[in-house]
Design an enzyme around this catalytic site. Sequence first.
Site, short mmCIF file in Angstrom:
data_model
loop_
_atom_site.label_atom_id
_atom_site.label_comp_id
_atom_site.label_asym_id
_atom_site.label_seq_id
_atom_site.Cartn_x
_atom_site.Cartn_y
_atom_site.Cartn_z
N ASN A 126 0.86 -1.18 0.00
CA ASN A 126 0.00 0.00 0.00
C ASN A 126 0.90 1.23 0.00
OD1 ASN A 126 -1.80 2.06 0.54
ND2 ASN A 126 -2.20 1.44 2.66
N LYS A 160 0.03 4.24 -0.25
CA LYS A 160 -0.62 5.41 0.34
C LYS A 160 -0.45 6.64 -0.58
CE LYS A 160 0.40 3.48 4.86
NZ LYS A 160 0.22 3.63 6.28
N HIS A 213 -9.36 0.98 5.10
CA HIS A 213 -8.09 1.21 5.78
C HIS A 213 -8.33 2.16 6.97
CE1 HIS A 213 -4.00 2.48 6.60
NE2 HIS A 213 -3.58 1.42 5.92
N GLU A 215 -6.75 4.58 8.01
CA GLU A 215 -6.52 5.99 7.70
C GLU A 215 -7.75 6.60 7.03
OE1 GLU A 215 -2.79 5.51 5.64
OE2 GLU A 215 -1.84 4.96 7.53
N GLU A 254 -5.17 -5.18 10.70
CA GLU A 254 -4.16 -4.14 10.89
C GLU A 254 -4.43 -3.39 12.19
OE1 GLU A 254 -2.24 -2.94 6.94
OE2 GLU A 254 -3.97 -1.64 7.22
N GLY A 267 2.74 2.06 10.83
CA GLY A 267 3.72 3.14 10.71
C GLY A 267 4.45 3.48 11.99
N SER A 287 3.59 -2.34 10.34
CA SER A 287 5.04 -2.38 10.57
C SER A 287 5.69 -3.70 10.17
CB SER A 287 5.36 -2.03 12.03
OG SER A 287 5.00 -0.68 12.29
C1 PEP Z 1 -0.64 0.11 6.11
O1 PEP Z 1 -0.76 1.32 5.99
O2 PEP Z 1 -1.51 -0.64 5.64
C2 PEP Z 1 0.51 -0.39 6.82
C3 PEP Z 1 0.49 -1.63 7.21
O3 PEP Z 1 1.55 0.50 7.04
P1 PEP Z 1 3.00 0.16 7.62
O4 PEP Z 1 3.46 -1.13 7.00
O5 PEP Z 1 3.84 1.31 7.22
O6 PEP Z 1 2.85 0.01 9.10
#
Ligand code: PEP
Length: 254
Positions: free
Chosen positions: A11, A13, A98, A100, A167, A173, A213
Amino acid sequence: MTRRCPLVAGNWKMNGLLASLAEIAAMGGAYDSALRARLELVVCPPATLIGMASDLATQASIGLGGQDCHAAPSGAHTGDISAEMLKDLGARYVIVGHSERRAGHGETDAIVQAKASAALRAGLAPIICVGETRAEREAGDALRVVGEQIEASLPADSPDTIVVAYEPVWAIGTGLTPTVADVAQMHAFARERIEARLGGGKSAGVRILYGGSVKPANAGELMSVANVDGALVGGASLAAKDFMAIAEAYRVIG
Ligand code: PEP
């Protein structure tokens, strides 16, 4: 027993300019036939790049996905894109729900479910994201929250081609990850709740990704957990070197 082909999805983003398309070509260079036999690789660039990424991704045997879609097929929705538009550009997947978007755009479970239905209508597989906040985990509510999100975000008539991504919001992040035991507990629970929602044994075919992460250093451990069928990767999917180091974990996972 149903074999679920692992899926590692990136992703991007709101990251990526034209020059970033070179990363997709580089990913293809490292995605050799042995790895292709072991896992499916998908990249979800920003909508601005999907059209131009399409041929590159096809040549690299990498799937393409969108990061969001509107529930309607077309219409007066300035700034939005539909699942049909993504499909038209060669996408096979779209991320919906997601955290976000849930937090930043007020997306409720009902909205996420409508978007997942739109994806299925267009012939895309939705990657439906669920996950608890730090406060919810600390209050001992993680399973309840994720169970309720699954119940309310998955269309009841979904085929087993849908993908669910667990998630934890606090892991995205941040460099933090749940323990292996917590991931195992949540993924087993998620499969039970997916079965309760879809019925008919369909949950056995649904891939449940872990996201939050995931890095080259922890991918092997996280991807080896029971009921973890791959990863949704944010930051570490932007550079081919990191993303492919995560995919490499599947060269040795049985
Ligand atoms: C995400 O935004 O779906 C995600 C898992 O981000 P990150 O791997 O940067 O934690």
